[in-house]
Design a protein around this motif. Structure first.
Motif, short mmCIF file in Angstrom:
data_model
loop_
_atom_site.label_atom_id
_atom_site.label_comp_id
_atom_site.label_asym_id
_atom_site.label_seq_id
_atom_site.Cartn_x
_atom_site.Cartn_y
_atom_site.Cartn_z
N LEU A 88 0.82 -1.21 0.00
CA LEU A 88 0.00 0.00 0.00
C LEU A 88 0.86 1.26 0.00
O LEU A 88 0.50 2.27 -0.61
N CYS A 89 1.99 1.21 0.67
CA CYS A 89 2.90 2.35 0.71
C CYS A 89 3.43 2.68 -0.69
O CYS A 89 3.46 3.84 -1.09
N VAL A 90 3.81 1.66 -1.43
CA VAL A 90 4.28 1.86 -2.81
C VAL A 90 3.14 2.38 -3.68
O VAL A 90 3.33 3.31 -4.47
N ALA A 91 1.95 1.81 -3.52
CA ALA A 91 0.79 2.27 -4.30
C ALA A 91 0.46 3.72 -3.95
O ALA A 91 0.13 4.52 -4.84
N ASN A 92 0.59 4.08 -2.69
CA ASN A 92 0.31 5.45 -2.26
C ASN A 92 1.32 6.43 -2.86
O ASN A 92 0.94 7.48 -3.39
N ALA A 93 2.60 6.09 -2.77
CA ALA A 93 3.63 6.96 -3.34
C ALA A 93 3.44 7.10 -4.85
O ALA A 93 3.61 8.20 -5.40
N SER A 94 3.07 6.02 -5.51
CA SER A 94 2.83 6.08 -6.95
C SER A 94 1.64 6.96 -7.28
O SER A 94 1.67 7.75 -8.22
N ALA A 95 0.57 6.84 -6.50
CA ALA A 95 -0.62 7.66 -6.74
C ALA A 95 -0.31 9.14 -6.56
O ALA A 95 -0.76 9.98 -7.34
N ILE A 96 0.49 9.47 -5.56
CA ILE A 96 0.84 10.87 -5.32
C ILE A 96 1.76 11.39 -6.42
O ILE A 96 1.57 12.48 -6.94
N ALA A 97 2.77 10.59 -6.77
CA ALA A 97 3.76 11.05 -7.74
C ALA A 97 3.24 11.06 -9.18
O ALA A 97 3.59 11.94 -9.97
N LEU A 98 2.42 10.09 -9.53
CA LEU A 98 2.03 9.93 -10.93
C LEU A 98 0.62 10.40 -11.26
O LEU A 98 0.30 10.62 -12.41
N GLY A 99 -0.23 10.52 -10.26
CA GLY A 99 -1.60 10.92 -10.51
C GLY A 99 -1.70 12.40 -10.84
O GLY A 99 -0.96 13.22 -10.30
#
Length: 177
Positions: free
Chosen positions: A143-154
């Motif tokens: 979830l931490c990786v998914a969260n960082a990805s959502a913040i950085a790439l969304g």
């Protein structure tokens, strides 16, 4: 048209920009990027270490000079540490966000947490739910990786905890009050 023209991209025209443009990053009310959010978290972690550990070190020193047996002193210290840490976790971020719109770290970085629909301030319950969701997200590696990805790439830079409660972290619209 021949293949060379297609391969060169001549028929495509200009491509739309991907993600946020550099000029829109600091506009008031625009989504906050990951770098500022990470810097704000680092400041808040420094505050947390000072606020949680310093009183506990003082309590340890005070208990060392008492007539309590070692086992009882350790029990008192552990109970105090658990209560103080839980109180900090339940109050620091949720109260700061609900009362002032941001934690000290976010304010220092020029950010605020708002309701994603109307830009209003989060109430304590919603701020607490956001904070607890953030703790869970950061405790689970996937979830931490998914969260960082959502913040950085969304395009809207919403983390999983933001999506869960309908909040957004944006550049502050007004001067610090």
């Amino acid at each position: 048209m021949e293949f060379a023209g297609l391969a060169a991209g001549n028929d495509l025209g200009p491509l739309p920009p991907v993600g946020r443009t550099p000029s829109a990053r600091a506009l008031p009310g625009s989504p906050a990027g990951g770098v500022r959010r990470c810097a704000a978290t680092a400041v808040d972690l420094a505050v947390a270490v000072a606020v949680v550990l310093l009183p506990l070190v003082g309590l340890d020193r005070a208990l060392g000079g008492t007539a309590l047996p070692d086992g009882d002193a350790r029990t008192v210290w552990r109970a105090a540490a658990a209560l103080w840490t839980a109180a900090f976790l339940l109050l620091y971020s949720p109260l700061c966000v609900s009362l002032r719109g941001a934690t000290p770290g976010k304010r220092l970085m020029g950010l605020e947490v708002v309701v994603s629909g109307d830009g209003g301030r989060l109430g304590y319950g919603r701020a607490l739910a956001r904070h607890l969701a953030n703790l869970v997200v950061n405790a689970v590696p996937v979830l931490c990786v998914a969260n960082a990805s959502a913040i950085a790439l969304g395009p809207d830079s919403l983390g999983l905890h933001d999506k869960a409660v309908g909040s957004a972290v944006v550049h502050r619209r007004t001067a610090a009050a």
